[in-house]
Design an enzyme around this catalytic site. Structure first.
Site, short mmCIF file in Angstrom:
data_model
loop_
_atom_site.label_atom_id
_atom_site.label_comp_id
_atom_site.label_asym_id
_atom_site.label_seq_id
_atom_site.Cartn_x
_atom_site.Cartn_y
_atom_site.Cartn_z
N ARG A 66 0.80 -1.23 0.00
CA ARG A 66 0.00 0.00 0.00
C ARG A 66 0.84 1.27 0.00
O ARG A 66 0.35 2.33 -0.39
CB ARG A 66 -1.01 -0.05 1.14
CG ARG A 66 -2.06 -1.12 0.88
CD ARG A 66 -2.98 -1.32 2.08
NE ARG A 66 -3.58 -2.64 2.01
CZ ARG A 66 -3.07 -3.73 2.58
NH1 ARG A 66 -1.95 -3.66 3.24
NH2 ARG A 66 -3.68 -4.89 2.48
N GLU A 103 2.22 -7.61 13.89
CA GLU A 103 1.33 -7.92 15.00
C GLU A 103 0.82 -9.35 14.93
O GLU A 103 0.31 -9.89 15.89
CB GLU A 103 0.16 -6.92 15.07
CG GLU A 103 -0.72 -6.85 13.86
CD GLU A 103 -0.21 -5.93 12.76
OE1 GLU A 103 -1.02 -5.57 11.90
OE2 GLU A 103 0.97 -5.57 12.72
#
Length: 193
Positions: A66, A103
């Site tokens: 992105r 994460e």
């Protein structure tokens, strides 16, 4: 022209939250809905470009994938080159790499050797910062090659920042609280955190 606050509110309203993606417990901040709104997308690019105009930025480094959406138009607006930071084995030629924690796992990022020269001023772009692992890897990839790698910019920022320590400022247009819990949204911010 709409105020900066109104532009940021519009950007925030276009980012949707997808619960339990890519795995249970993660609240995914989906910027693809921002891209469907040409005005919000343009405002996102314009706000970043406005922030860095006149700061002698010569490199905009975009984190796959992105960062490739936001980085090139910001680079063009600043008259800077765009340097892709990619997943392993995607760049031809000689690369340097950095492993980092996410994460929800680990990954590795690579950059072409020689893409950034000593003394160049760099901005790193991605769509979201959550734990800071990607940011740390990007800063390490730029390493001593860049004289100034002080900024990581992204449309939205999650709630787990602080796991890592870095010498960089952070510019985020939208802040999402509780990234890994309920889908409630935090306040909109524009500024260096």
């Amino acid at each position: 022209m709409a105020s900066e606050e109104d532009r940021i509110a519009k950007i925030a309203s276009t980012i949707r939250v997808i619960p339990n993606f890519p795995k249970p417990g993660i609240m995914f901040q989906d910027i693809t809905t921002l891209l469907l709104d040409p005005k919000a997308f343009k405002d996102t690019i314009d706000l970043f470009a406005e922030r860095y105009k006149g700061k002698d930025i010569s490199v905009v480094a975009g984190v796959e994938a992105r960062g490739f959406i936001f980085g090139p138009p910001v680079a063009l607006a600043l008259g800077a080159k765009f340097v892709p930071m990619r997943k392993p084995n995607k760049l031809p030629g000689e690369v340097i790499s950095e492993e980092y924690s996410l994460e929800y796992g680990t990954d590795k990022m690579e950059m072409h050797v020689g893409a950034v020269q000593a003394g160049e001023r760099a901005v790193i772009m991605d769509d979201l910062i959550a734990t800071g692992g990607t940011l740390c890897a990007a800063i390490k990839l730029l390493g001593p090659r860049s004289a100034w790698r002080q900024t990581f910019v992204c449309p939205c920022k999650g709630g787990l920042i602080g796991k890592y320590h870095w010498h960089a400022s952070l510019l985020s247009l939208v802040r999402f609280e509780l990234c890994f819990q309920a889908s409630s949204r935090g306040r909109s911010v524009l500024g260096v955190c």
